[in-house]
Design an enzyme around this catalytic site. Sequence first.
Site, PDB file in Angstrom:
ATOM      1  N   GLU A 199     -21.072 -34.350  13.442  1.00 25.42           N
ATOM      2  CA  GLU A 199     -21.021 -33.532  12.227  1.00 25.42           C
ATOM      3  C   GLU A 199     -22.461 -33.170  11.848  1.00 25.42           C
ATOM      4  O   GLU A 199     -23.399 -33.592  12.505  1.00 25.42           O
ATOM      5  CB  GLU A 199     -20.334 -34.309  11.113  1.00 25.42           C
ATOM      6  CG  GLU A 199     -18.883 -34.645  11.450  1.00 25.42           C
ATOM      7  CD  GLU A 199     -18.133 -35.294  10.293  1.00 25.42           C
ATOM      8  OE1 GLU A 199     -18.650 -36.276   9.729  1.00 25.42           O
ATOM      9  OE2 GLU A 199     -17.033 -34.822   9.971  1.00 25.42           O
ATOM     10  N   ASN A 252     -13.946 -44.951   1.647  1.00 21.66           N
ATOM     11  CA  ASN A 252     -15.186 -45.645   1.271  1.00 21.66           C
ATOM     12  C   ASN A 252     -16.173 -44.767   0.511  1.00 21.66           C
ATOM     13  O   ASN A 252     -16.813 -45.218  -0.436  1.00 21.66           O
ATOM     14  CB  ASN A 252     -15.841 -46.296   2.501  1.00 21.66           C
ATOM     15  CG  ASN A 252     -16.240 -45.284   3.540  1.00 21.66           C
ATOM     16  OD1 ASN A 252     -15.576 -44.268   3.712  1.00 21.66           O
ATOM     17  ND2 ASN A 252     -17.314 -45.544   4.229  1.00 21.66           N
ATOM     18  N   CYS A 264     -19.837 -47.006   6.704  1.00 22.06           N
ATOM     19  CA  CYS A 264     -19.753 -47.132   8.165  1.00 22.06           C
ATOM     20  C   CYS A 264     -21.133 -47.380   8.773  1.00 22.06           C
ATOM     21  O   CYS A 264     -21.233 -47.853   9.900  1.00 22.06           O
ATOM     22  CB  CYS A 264     -19.132 -45.876   8.757  1.00 22.06           C
ATOM     23  SG  CYS A 264     -19.934 -44.376   8.180  1.00 22.06           S
ATOM     24  N   GLU A 303     -14.935 -39.326  13.667  1.00 25.75           N
ATOM     25  CA  GLU A 303     -16.007 -40.221  13.190  1.00 25.75           C
ATOM     26  C   GLU A 303     -15.346 -41.551  12.877  1.00 25.75           C
ATOM     27  O   GLU A 303     -14.586 -41.658  11.908  1.00 25.75           O
ATOM     28  CB  GLU A 303     -16.654 -39.651  11.928  1.00 25.75           C
ATOM     29  CG  GLU A 303     -17.329 -38.312  12.122  1.00 25.75           C
ATOM     30  CD  GLU A 303     -18.527 -38.384  13.035  1.00 25.75           C
ATOM     31  OE1 GLU A 303     -19.093 -39.479  13.225  1.00 25.75           O
ATOM     32  OE2 GLU A 303     -18.879 -37.340  13.600  1.00 25.75           O
TER      33      GLU A 303
END
Length: 480
Positions: A461, A150, A282, A248
């Site tokens: 992260e 994405n 996301c 993630e």
Amino acid sequence: MEKLQNFINGEYCDPVKDQYMDNYEPASGTVYCQIPNSTAEDVELAVEAANSAFPVWSGMSVSERSKILVKLSEGIERRMDEFVKAESRDNGKPLSLAGHVDIPRAVSNFHFFATAILHYASESHNMEGVGVNYTLRKPIGIVGCISPWNLPLYLFSWKIAPALAAGNCVIAKPSEVTPYTAYLLGKVAQEAGMPPGVLNILHGEGGNAGDAIVKHPRIKAISFTGGTATGEYIARTAAPMFKKLSLELGGKNPNIIFADCDFKEMLSTTLRSSFANQGQICLCGSRIFVERPIYEKFKEEFVKRVENTVVAHPDNPEAKLGAVVSKPHMEKVLSYVELAKEEGGTVLTGGTRVVLDAPYDQGYYLRPTVIEGLSYDCRTNQEEIFGPVVTITPFDTEEEVLMMANSTKYGLSSTLWTSDLKRAHRMANELEAGIVWINAWLVRDLRTPFGGVKASGVGREGGWEALRFFTEPKNVFVKY
Ligand code: NDP
């Protein structure tokens, strides 16, 4: 037709088994290049190269490592146009988005971590009269970085940059659907003087090359961004080898709108948080909850704005939405519109494919879609669609909206619109999410922890969190 190559030991090379796969241009639905279908044999070559490079890279002074990574960042910036065009062509996203968001962010990712390591200070814990502890942070060794389609280079570099900065050697695989900018990165690494074997980039299928990275015993940590089901498989596969894991994963984020918000700002931001990158971020807010007193006004004005949103070829400067990433993904999104209808939803706008004039009539374009009338716990409101589809739902009380917002298995991000400061803090505390935006969306500070709770992932992260993930602490005690 152009054939991409793997980047191993500082050189471009063909895959060992000489097998290739087609890469499609979403804007036209046609194949435009071929990519290596790498296998465990290619992963083995990359591991050997990384193993030889590790003493050189991890033994280099921090300032030398930093200089090379700054050069990498500058190298992408110098080739900005080439990267922007490649990202837009490979993914289907508007050229303007790739130029304003994706590639500048990849430049920042490398620059941020290249300079962050210059500011690291080791912790120490004094024990009065006894001795002192100090904690070293050692690079892990060889690490695997696997990223989705994405935000291709944006998320690829978000992993690779801290991994390299911390002194590790990397074996990275971009999504097979969007390999091009990762392919270009090898050239920039060569120009930046990155020692051979430090950064290795393999292309191919997740279930093949990706799986071989996860299973390789000498790859000590896996940083993965992608779907929750893939994350679960990776966790199951890597856990018996005691690999460090950063996952993630997916999201189904709520966008909660109270009647006391700044309506104008909320409306324009909600358009972006719903449909930016064709809804394939996301962090997009796909479940919109609106306080009842402004529900009808919101619905009318939001739907009007959505209907005026331009869906066009990514090169068109007017395009707010380009093509979604692939045919199977387009079909998946459309199947969710059908499911929403079966579940009793009303499609207020969109829900269909957009067919552009030839030669783009086979491209994967979808109208942005708004659906109402669904229960908060139906499948449409619980499962990740990851496309330009949002639902709108009215609510009456804070308790009710919190319950609905927290009802999914996911917990990545939440957006909250209100001018009531106390309510904002109260709700931020209660929302089950790794990230809460109040009166804003997608404002990112690279120093902050990034990641989700529940089925949205494990670990964080960003900033020191990423550098901590990519290092092992070693405590040393010295007696007084
Ligand atoms: P996938 O999980 O399908 O793939 C992600 C990456 O993993 C790809 O490179 C893929 O390769 C690879 N992969 C697939 N199977 C395996 C395997 N068995 N072993 C190792 N690697 C594998 O996700 P998508 O690419 O479809 O990305 C969309 C998903 O990513 C959404 O769920 C979205 O929410 C999530 N995402 C999460 C973010 C976050 O920060 N939490 C940010 C952005 C996206 P291949 O492409 O070849 O299949």
